[in-house]
Motif scaffolding. Structure first.
Motif, PDB file in Angstrom:
ATOM      1  N   THR A  82      41.160  33.628  41.580  1.00 42.70           N
ATOM      2  CA  THR A  82      40.261  33.580  41.824  1.00 42.70           C
ATOM      3  C   THR A  82      38.761  33.351  41.353  1.00 42.70           C
ATOM      4  O   THR A  82      37.943  33.286  41.506  1.00 42.70           O
ATOM      5  CB  THR A  82      39.577  34.738  43.511  1.00 42.70           C
ATOM      6  OG1 THR A  82      40.078  35.906  43.140  1.00 42.70           O
ATOM      7  CG2 THR A  82      40.999  34.239  44.281  1.00 42.70           C
ATOM      8  N   GLY A  83      38.225  35.033  40.738  1.00 36.44           N
ATOM      9  CA  GLY A  83      37.216  34.660  39.034  1.00 36.44           C
ATOM     10  C   GLY A  83      36.727  35.996  39.766  1.00 36.44           C
ATOM     11  O   GLY A  83      35.555  36.076  39.294  1.00 36.44           O
ATOM     12  N   SER A  84      36.703  36.810  41.152  1.00 34.36           N
ATOM     13  CA  SER A  84      35.984  37.479  42.163  1.00 34.36           C
ATOM     14  C   SER A  84      35.998  39.091  40.589  1.00 34.36           C
ATOM     15  O   SER A  84      34.732  39.213  41.083  1.00 34.36           O
ATOM     16  CB  SER A  84      35.872  37.488  43.282  1.00 34.36           C
ATOM     17  OG  SER A  84      37.440  38.016  43.475  1.00 34.36           O
ATOM     18  N   ASP A  85      36.531  38.817  40.455  1.00 36.87           N
ATOM     19  CA  ASP A  85      37.502  40.408  39.728  1.00 36.87           C
ATOM     20  C   ASP A  85      38.148  40.019  38.402  1.00 36.87           C
ATOM     21  O   ASP A  85      38.408  39.472  38.504  1.00 36.87           O
ATOM     22  CB  ASP A  85      38.382  41.622  41.382  1.00 36.87           C
ATOM     23  CG  ASP A  85      37.617  41.820  42.033  1.00 36.87           C
ATOM     24  OD1 ASP A  85      35.889  42.155  41.902  1.00 36.87           O
ATOM     25  OD2 ASP A  85      38.267  40.998  43.189  1.00 36.87           O
ATOM     26  N   ILE A  86      38.142  41.149  37.770  1.00 39.20           N
ATOM     27  CA  ILE A  86      38.768  41.340  36.328  1.00 39.20           C
ATOM     28  C   ILE A  86      40.409  41.290  37.005  1.00 39.20           C
ATOM     29  O   ILE A  86      40.772  41.735  38.147  1.00 39.20           O
ATOM     30  CB  ILE A  86      38.728  42.360  36.044  1.00 39.20           C
ATOM     31  CG1 ILE A  86      37.153  42.317  35.475  1.00 39.20           C
ATOM     32  CG2 ILE A  86      39.390  42.476  34.677  1.00 39.20           C
ATOM     33  CD1 ILE A  86      36.970  44.337  35.118  1.00 39.20           C
ATOM     34  N   PRO A  87      41.052  39.832  36.360  1.00 44.14           N
ATOM     35  CA  PRO A  87      42.092  39.834  36.991  1.00 44.14           C
ATOM     36  C   PRO A  87      43.215  41.454  36.511  1.00 44.14           C
ATOM     37  O   PRO A  87      43.260  40.944  35.289  1.00 44.14           O
ATOM     38  CB  PRO A  87      42.660  38.139  36.932  1.00 44.14           C
ATOM     39  CG  PRO A  87      41.085  38.398  35.292  1.00 44.14           C
ATOM     40  CD  PRO A  87      40.403  39.407  35.715  1.00 44.14           C
ATOM     41  N   GLN A  88      44.098  41.194  37.163  1.00 43.28           N
ATOM     42  CA  GLN A  88      45.404  42.061  36.624  1.00 43.28           C
ATOM     43  C   GLN A  88      46.692  41.657  36.321  1.00 43.28           C
ATOM     44  O   GLN A  88      47.465  41.440  37.319  1.00 43.28           O
ATOM     45  CB  GLN A  88      45.602  43.718  38.211  1.00 43.28           C
ATOM     46  CG  GLN A  88      43.918  44.749  37.542  1.00 43.28           C
ATOM     47  CD  GLN A  88      43.460  45.087  36.622  1.00 43.28           C
ATOM     48  OE1 GLN A  88      43.776  45.242  35.933  1.00 43.28           O
ATOM     49  NE2 GLN A  88      42.034  44.996  36.061  1.00 43.28           N
ATOM     50  N   PHE A  89      46.905  40.941  35.776  1.00 46.33           N
ATOM     51  CA  PHE A  89      48.101  40.070  35.653  1.00 46.33           C
ATOM     52  C   PHE A  89      49.785  40.636  35.647  1.00 46.33           C
ATOM     53  O   PHE A  89      50.256  40.658  36.115  1.00 46.33           O
ATOM     54  CB  PHE A  89      48.313  39.075  34.086  1.00 46.33           C
ATOM     55  CG  PHE A  89      46.819  38.014  34.439  1.00 46.33           C
ATOM     56  CD1 PHE A  89      47.259  36.568  35.410  1.00 46.33           C
ATOM     57  CD2 PHE A  89      45.673  37.992  33.745  1.00 46.33           C
ATOM     58  CE1 PHE A  89      46.264  35.930  35.106  1.00 46.33           C
ATOM     59  CE2 PHE A  89      44.584  36.926  33.356  1.00 46.33           C
ATOM     60  CZ  PHE A  89      44.788  36.266  34.696  1.00 46.33           C
ATOM     61  N   GLY A  90      49.307  42.715  34.799  1.00 48.25           N
ATOM     62  CA  GLY A  90      50.395  43.232  34.738  1.00 48.25           C
ATOM     63  C   GLY A  90      51.096  43.358  36.860  1.00 48.25           C
ATOM     64  O   GLY A  90      52.114  42.997  36.570  1.00 48.25           O
TER      65      GLY A  90
END
Length: 318
Positions: free
Chosen positions: A279-287
């Motif tokens: 979404t780009g609204s927050d820092i992605p947490q791919f883990g």
């Protein structure tokens, strides 16, 4: 006396007197096996196996997609357990898997028995199948036209004297509306598959059952269900897989791609992954996202194995 060995199954003992070498046809088949299979295996490895292994590896790290990965062990999985959004999404996925699935299969079997002897059943089957191929965006627009506060349904209820109609698209009701839409769009797909199996059942079995005084339910229970059980098992596995991937229908009912997200009460596991990754609204947490994807994959594998175990039966011959 010559003995044919081209049809011998792997591991099967040779017939007495058979030559010690395979026939030329079997040798040619053996030489062509890997040239034909390797491209498919390479495609499977590149497009499926490699991303799966990378996602599994990423689930044990903290990673935002830009900086270096940091080893996190099982921290991402523990974060999922403590995340109320993830728990809500898994509960909703389970509701789709069980409640929508049971409704779809009951309606599919009922329609199959009705259509079995109906004139023009091929046309009716095509009509029932049509909603399955319609894009989910159409149903989202249709729901807005029918169920928004000034929509057709509320206007009809107001004409009947209902002053305060339900908020159909509110957070408390929209998930029920989504599940009802899934029933309408999926039933025809499984009707088509089940009818293909039922059409292969000899008609004289139903005629004998009628002569014995069997009603519609007994014919279904003792003839239709046992003789189409393998197809029913495949349908159950297909539904298990598809229910975990429900995404676009929830998105178009409850939000848009750019402005807003659907209510938390409607999230599924697929939407949870999307909202936390792209979404780009927050820092992605791919883990955490990869951990959610691996968890969903494991749930599909477990449910599929249980279904195949519970639905295993000896083949019925006729």
């Amino acid at each position: 006396m010559s003995v044919l060995t081209a049809g011998r199954k792997p591991g099967q003992a040779r017939a007495p007197g058979a030559p010690g070498r395979d026939t030329p046809l079997a040798l040619r088949r053996r030489r062509l096996f890997w040239p034909f299979v390797l491209p498919a295996l390479a495609f499977l490895a590149v497009c499926h196996l490699v991303p799966l292994l990378f996602g599994l590896w990423t689930s044990f790290h903290s990673w935002d997609g830009y900086s270096a990965m940091e080893w996190n062990g099982l921290g991402s999985y523990r974060a999922l357990v403590d995340d109320p959004f993830f728990r809500t999404s898994m509960v909703n996925t389970f509701k789709i898997l069980v409640f929508v699935g049971l409704t779809v299969f009951v309606l599919a079997f009922a329609l199959t028995m009705v259509l079995r002897e109906m004139a023009g059943r091929r046309f009716v089957r095509a009509v029932l199948f049509f909603p399955h191929i319609v894009n989910a965006m159409v149903f989202g627009v249709l729901a807005g036209f029918l169920f928004n506060p000034g929509g057709l349904v509320n206007s009809a209820l107001a004409g009947l004297g209902v002053d305060e109609p339900p908020k159909w698209l509110g957070s408390d009701n929209v998930f029920l509306l989504i599940m009802a839409t899934m029933v309408c769009t999926s039933t025809g797909f499984y009707v088509a598959i089940l009818m293909a199996a039922v059409d292969n059942i000899p008609g004289y079995l139903y005629e004998d059952a009628e002569l014995a005084g069997a009603g519609a339910f007994r014919k279904f229970w003792h003839i239709t269900l046992p003789l189409s059980w393998d197809v029913v098992t495949v349908c159950a596995v297909l539904w298990t897989i598809s229910s975990v991937k429900v995404f676009e229908l929830v998105l178009v009912f409850g939000g848009t791609f750019t402005t807003s997200a659907p209510p938390i009460e409607t999230w599924t596991s697929a939407l949870y992954i999307y909202r936390n990754a792209f979404t780009g609204s927050d820092i992605p947490q791919f883990g955490t996202v990869c951990a959610a994807g691996i968890t969903s994959l494991l749930l599909v594998a477990v449910f599929t194995a249980l279904l195949r175990r519970l639905m295993r039966r000896d083949p019925v011959e006729y």
